[in-house]
Scaffold this active site. Structure first.
Site, short mmCIF file in Angstrom:
data_model
loop_
_atom_site.label_atom_id
_atom_site.label_comp_id
_atom_site.label_asym_id
_atom_site.label_seq_id
_atom_site.Cartn_x
_atom_site.Cartn_y
_atom_site.Cartn_z
N SER A 1 0.83 -1.20 0.00
CA SER A 1 0.00 0.00 0.00
C SER A 1 0.86 1.25 0.00
CB SER A 1 -0.89 0.00 1.24
OG SER A 1 -1.33 1.32 1.48
N GLY B 1 -15.58 7.18 9.18
CA GLY B 1 -16.95 6.68 8.96
C GLY B 1 -17.33 6.71 7.49
N SER C 1 -16.16 4.43 5.18
CA SER C 1 -16.03 3.08 4.61
C SER C 1 -14.79 2.86 3.75
CB SER C 1 -17.27 2.73 3.79
OG SER C 1 -18.35 2.57 4.66
N ASP D 1 -22.06 -1.12 3.53
CA ASP D 1 -20.88 -0.42 3.00
C ASP D 1 -20.32 -1.12 1.77
OD1 ASP D 1 -21.31 1.06 5.27
OD2 ASP D 1 -19.69 0.13 6.41
#
Ligand code: GLA
Length: 398
Positions: free
Chosen positions: A81, A138, A140, A186
Site C-alpha cells: 500500500s 466513517g 467506509s 458499506d
C-alpha cells in the site's frame, strides 16, 4: 472502520490509474494486468438498520481506493500500500486463516480467503493500493479496500461474479476473517452505487433501486463534515448495539426488527417496557426504517428539500435512542441546522466519524464557516468539510 484500518490516504500525491500503475511497476518490477477503483460512501439515511434486515440508502463518494494487480501462478499473495508502512506483505493463499489484528493486509487477504472458502478458483496475486478515502472517518475506507480487491480478483480469475455477490464476499471477509460484525451496506455501496444516484437497498432480500439524487441540479449540496474523531467499531460498542437489537427481536418474537411494522411500534415498546435499553434500540430501528421509506417517497415526489427534517430526526434518534453520537457530531449537526441547513445527521457507525449536511448551494459557505468556528470555540480540532457528489461504484479503470 476498525483498528485495522491503516491504508492512509495518499491525498498529497496525484491519485490516478496511471500513478497507481507506475507505483505497481516500482514495487513489483513488472506491469500490472489492470487497475481497478472502489469508492468510499456516506449513508443518506438508514443507520444501523442493515443488520436488522432493514433499509439503507448510501451514496458513493468520488474518493476512491485504487488497486493495480496481476495474478500469480505460485499461490503467493503479495500486498503493498502506498499509504501503509512496512513494505510488501507476503502470504501464501493456502495458509490464510482468520486472525484478529492482522493490520490493513487482513482486508485484502480476507477477500482471497472468503473467495476460496466459497469454492472459487482464486490463487495468488500481486496487488498495490493507493487510496484517497479518509480512514477512520466513517466513510467506509475498509469496504473500498475490500471491494476493489474483490473486483480485481473477479477479473483476474474470470470469476464472472455480479457486484452484489462481490459485496457479500467482502462482508464475509470482514465478519469472519477480520472479525468485525458489520452489515452489508458499506460493501454494497462500494460495489453497486452509480453516478448521480443514492442506492436504496433492502438488506433482507438485497433488492436494490438506484434513486436519482441530482443535488446540483436542484441548487442543493450535501456536505460531509469529518469531525476527525476516530470512530472505533471493533471496540465492542457496535457489537453491543447489534446484540441488543437481536435481543429485542427475540423478545418480540420476530425474525428481525425489520418485521416490526411502524404501526405496531406502540405495542412493541409496551412489551419491552421492562428493558429500557432494548426498547430504545428498537424504537430507533423501527422509526429509522420508516424514515428511509419516507425519504424515498419524498425524493420520488421531487420534494428533495423535504427530506431535511427526516435527516435531522434520524440524528436525534441515533443520539438519544441508539446512543452512538458524540459531542463533535452533535455540534456539527446543531450548528449546521442553526446556520440554515436543510437538514443534518451523523452518518455511518457512529462514535465519531462524519456528519452529512444538506444545504442550499447559496448557504454552503456560511454553514461551513459556522461549523468550523463552532469547533474552534469548543476547543475541538478543525473538521474537514467537503462536498459529497453522488459517484460511481467499483469499476475497472485499465
Ligand atoms: C458501519 C457498518 C455498516 C452499518 C453502519 C451503520 O458502517 O459497516 O454495516 O451497520 O455502520 O449503519
Amino acid at each position: 472502520m476498525s483498528a485495522h484500518e491503516a491504508v492512509t490516504p495518499t491525498a498529497a500525491r496525484e491519485h490516478s490509474a496511471a500513478r497507481t500503475e507506475e507505483d505497481f511497476r516500482a514495487v513489483y518490477a513488472a506491469a500490472p494486468a489492470g487497475v481497478w477503483a472502489a469508492p468510499g460512501r456516506v449513508n443518506l439515511i438508514g443507520e444501523h438498520t442493515d443488520y436488522n434486515d432493514g433499509f439503507v440508502m448510501p451514496l458513493a463518494l468520488p474518493h476512491t481506493t485504487l488497486a493495480a494487480a496481476s495474478a500469480r501462478t505460485d499461490g503467493v499473495l503479495r500486498l503493498h500500500s502506498g499509504g501503509a508502512d512496512g513494505g510488501v506483505v507476503e502470504l501464501r493463499v493456502d495458509d490464510l486463516r482468520p486472525a484478529p489484528d492482522g493490520g490493513w493486509a487482513a482486508y485484502p487477504a480476507g477477500i482471497v480467503w472468503a473467495m476460496r472458502e466459497a469454492g472459487l478458483p482464486v490463487g495468488g496475486a500481486d496487488l498495490h493500493y493507493d487510496s484517497v478515502v479518509p480512514t477512520g472517518a466513517g466513510l467506509s475506507s475498509s469496504a473500498a479496500l475490500e471491494v476493489v480487491t474483490a473486483l480485481a480478483l473477479n477479473d483476474l480469475y474470470a470469476l464472472g461474479l455480479a457486484p452484489q455477490r462481490l459485496a457479500q464476499l467482502a462482508q464475509r471477509a470482514e465478519n469472519a476473517f477480520v472479525g468485525v460484525p458489520c452489515g452489508i451496506m458499506d460493501q454494497t455501496a462500494a460495489a453497486c452505487c452509480t453516478d448521480g444516484h443514492a442506492l436504496f437497498l433492502d438488506t433482507r432480500d438485497l433488492t436494490r433501486r438506484q434513486v436519482p439524487f441530482d443535488l446540483a441540479g436542484e441548487g442543493l449540496r450535501l456536505l460531509v463534515v469529518d469531525t476527525r474523531v476516530k470512530h472505533e467499531l471493533g471496540d465492542g460498542a457496535y457489537a453491543e448495539r447489534r446484540a441488543g437489537c437481536e435481543r429485542g427481536a427475540r423478545a418480540l418474537g420476530v425474525r428481525a426488527l425489520r418485521d416490526v411494522p411502524y404501526a405496531h411500534l406502540p405495542e412493541a415498546l409496551e412489551k419491552l417496557s421492562g428493558e429500557p435499553v432494548v426498547q430504545a434500540l428498537v424504537r430507533h430501528i423501527v422509526t429509522e426504517n420508516q424514515r428511509v421509506e419516507e425519504v424515498i417517497a419524498r425524493l420520488d415526489a421531487g420534494r428533495t428539500r423535504a427530506i431535511g427534517p427526516l435527516l435531522s430526526a434520524g440524528h436525534a434518534s441515533l443520539r438519544d435512542d441508539f446512543k452512538i453520537s458524540c459531542a463533535e457530531l452533535d455540534l456539527a449537526v446543531d450548528t449546521a441546522n442553526a446556520a440554515g441547513a436543510v437538514g443534518a445527521r451523523m452518518t455511518g457507525g457512529g462514535f465519531g466519524g462524519s456528519a452529512i449536511v444538506l444545504v442550499e448551494e447559496a448557504d454552503a459557505a456560511a454553514v461551513t464557516t459556522a461549523v468550523t468556528d463552532a469547533f474552534t470555540a469548543a476547543g475541538h480540532a478543525a473538521p474537514r468539510v467537503f462536498t459529497a457528489v453522488p459517484s460511481a461504484g467499483a469499476r475497472r479503470l485499465k
